[in-house]
Each structure stands twice: as C-alpha cells, then as structure tokens.
Design an enzyme around this catalytic site. Structure first.
Site: not given
Length: 312
Positions: A275, A277
């Site tokens: 996670h 991004g």
C-alpha cells in the site's frame, strides 16, 4: 471559544496558510493539542489508521470541515454520525494521482514482464531468459475512472495499448471518450488483458471484484488493484490465482496489512506491494498545497473543494 485548525504538519512548514487562525499540530499522538470541542477544521493524520482518525471526532462539536489526506474516506465515514449536521468531509483529490498512477503502471509492467521471477533468478544466480508478455497491444480496462483513473490512462498512452476502456459508477462522456457504467462490466471484462481497480471503497464497490467479476476475466489476464483491498473478494481472488487462470498485482489487500502466513503472500502469479501508491516524495508538496488552498477558502467563508459527504 477559539476556532482551532488541526494539522498533521507544523503550520510553519506550509506556505500560503491564511493568518488569523489558531493552528494546532496533531499527527495522531496520545495527547490532543487542544480541546477538540474548539476544532473548526480537522485534518485527519495520514496513514495512522481508522482508530486514530476517529478518536477526536465525538468531541468535535464545533467542527465544520474534516479533511483527509487520502483519496479514500472509508476510514473516516464510520465517525460521521457523531458530528453535527452540515460538516463537510473532503478528500485529497489530486494529491495522489501522479504517485498512484505511477505505481499502477509499474505493477503492470513488472508483472507482465516477469520481474518477480527475475528477482528470484538473481537470488538463485539463474539466467531466466525467454519471451514475456508486453504491455504493447494489450487491452486495458480501468475500473474507477476518477482523477486517479484518468492519470493511469495518461501514463498508458505511450505504451501502444490496443485499447483503454473506462468504467465508473455511472456512464458519461469525457474529452477522452466514453466512460461506461459498472452495470456494463459483465460484457467488458472478457475483452480486457489487464483490469485495473482504482475505485474507492464504498457500499457499492465493496466486494465488486468477486467470483463473478473475476470469473469473467479472460484466461491469462492480469488483475491490478491500486484502489482498496475491500473492493476485491480475497477468497475469490485466491481461488483464481491458485488455479493459474489469471495473475494479480496488488498494492492493497483485505486484510491489510497482510498478516504473516496469509495464503495470498505465496499464491502463484501474484505481485504484492505494501500500500505505497500514495506515500512517495510527491505527497508532501501536494498535500501542503491542498491544505493552504482549503484553509484560504475556509478563512474567506467559501465552500471547500473536494466535498465527498456532508453530515446530517
């Protein structure tokens, strides 16, 4: 009472903040910086989880704006019922577009071109030559065509894809072309070589990529999720991966963080990033510009940007 502004960064680190407001620094620590009842504008600490995000909300009786620094707001919406009516919940639209789109493209390329196998081959001192799939001539389906979805399409443009198809909650036409509705997914999924999830987690999208969705993807297709883990049904995804029918590249999972021993870690054909991004060097300057703009509007009595929900 003072009208306090809670920020997860020190105010002197943010250029362009309006004068005349009482800035309080809180990044999710055990102690609040002031009485939450005096907070008028609450910026939710970034990447600190739902428990931290929700902790001060029940006492925030004067709050008028709740600002997240994420594109998604699912970690905040459970606390809206404790707020007075009329509170604006705003997301960080635009802050994460570049970074998340960049990672989506990286995951697509790494998975198609076999980078996980190359890394393993390097560890084993094995020369794993051969032919691998290219992104060129592939058909890409983007599910969740907001600002991040559009940024992903921008970055796909130089790669000579055969087609990019856009899907959102409702159909519309943009300057790039047609955006299809979620209801059209059953017909669109079998045509795509790469399916990219970039939609937020809502009641409508929770479990959207379930057994039927995944089962309609063509053999050998790549499933990419840079939205939220809960948009995919993990058990259904595991079943497809273990059959070897499709592959996946995931920046988000359900559960998250993915615990040690979870079968998704070692499922065949899966590439997982933790996670990341939006958490890049591009985050801080964009987040600070957003806060300066939102607070300038707030001080002038104007409506904030990026309103997702209003309480009450």
């Amino acid at each position: 009472m003072t009208a306090d502004i809670w920020l997860p960064f020190a105010a002197d680190q943010i250029e362009g903040l309006p004068e005349g407001l009482a800035y309080r620094f809180w990044d999710g620590g055990a102690d609040f910086p002031a009485d939450p009842a005096d907070c008028a504008f609450y910026t939710v600490p970034y990447l600190k989880g739902m428990e931290v995000a929700l902790r001060p909300l029940p006492a925030m009786k004067s709050v008028r704006v709740v600002q997240t620094l994420s594109a998604g707001v699912d970690h905040v919406t459970p606390g809206l019922g404790a707020l007075p009516a009329g509170v604006r919940l705003c997301n960080a639209k635009g802050v994460h577009d570049a970074s998340t789109a960049e990672l989506a493209l990286a995951l697509i390329l790494a998975s198609l071109r076999g980078f996980p196998g190359f890394a393993e081959g390097q560890r084993r001192e094995e020369w794993r030559s051969g032919f691998y799939p290219a992104l060129a001539d592939k058909s890409v389906l983007i599910v969740g065509y907001g600002s991040i979805g559009a940024a992903i399409e921008d970055r796909l443009a130089p790669f000579e894809c055969a087609r990019v198809t856009r899907v959102a909650r409702s159909a519309r036409t943009t300057e790039r072309g047609e955006v299809h509705a979620f209801t059209e997914l059953p017909a669109l999924l079998p045509q795509a070589d790469v399916v990219v999830i970039s939609t937020p987690l809502t009641e409508e999208t929770k479990g959207l990529a379930g057994a039927d969705f995944l089962g309609r993807m063509k053999d050998g297709a790549l499933f990419v999720n840079v939205g939220r883990g809960g948009v995919a049904d993990t058990d259904a995804l595991l079943a497809e991966l273990e059959s070897g029918r499709i592959k996946a590249a995931l920046d988000v999972t359900e559960p998250e963080p993915l615990p040690a021993g979870h079968p998704l870690w070692h499922a065949p054909g899966v590439l997982i990033s933790p996670h990341v991004g939006g958490s890049t060097s591009a985050f801080l300057p964009r987040a600070k510009r957003l806060l300066a703009d939102q607070l300038t509007r707030f001080a002038a009595g104007e409506e904030p940007r990026n309103v997702v929900l209003t309480s009450g």
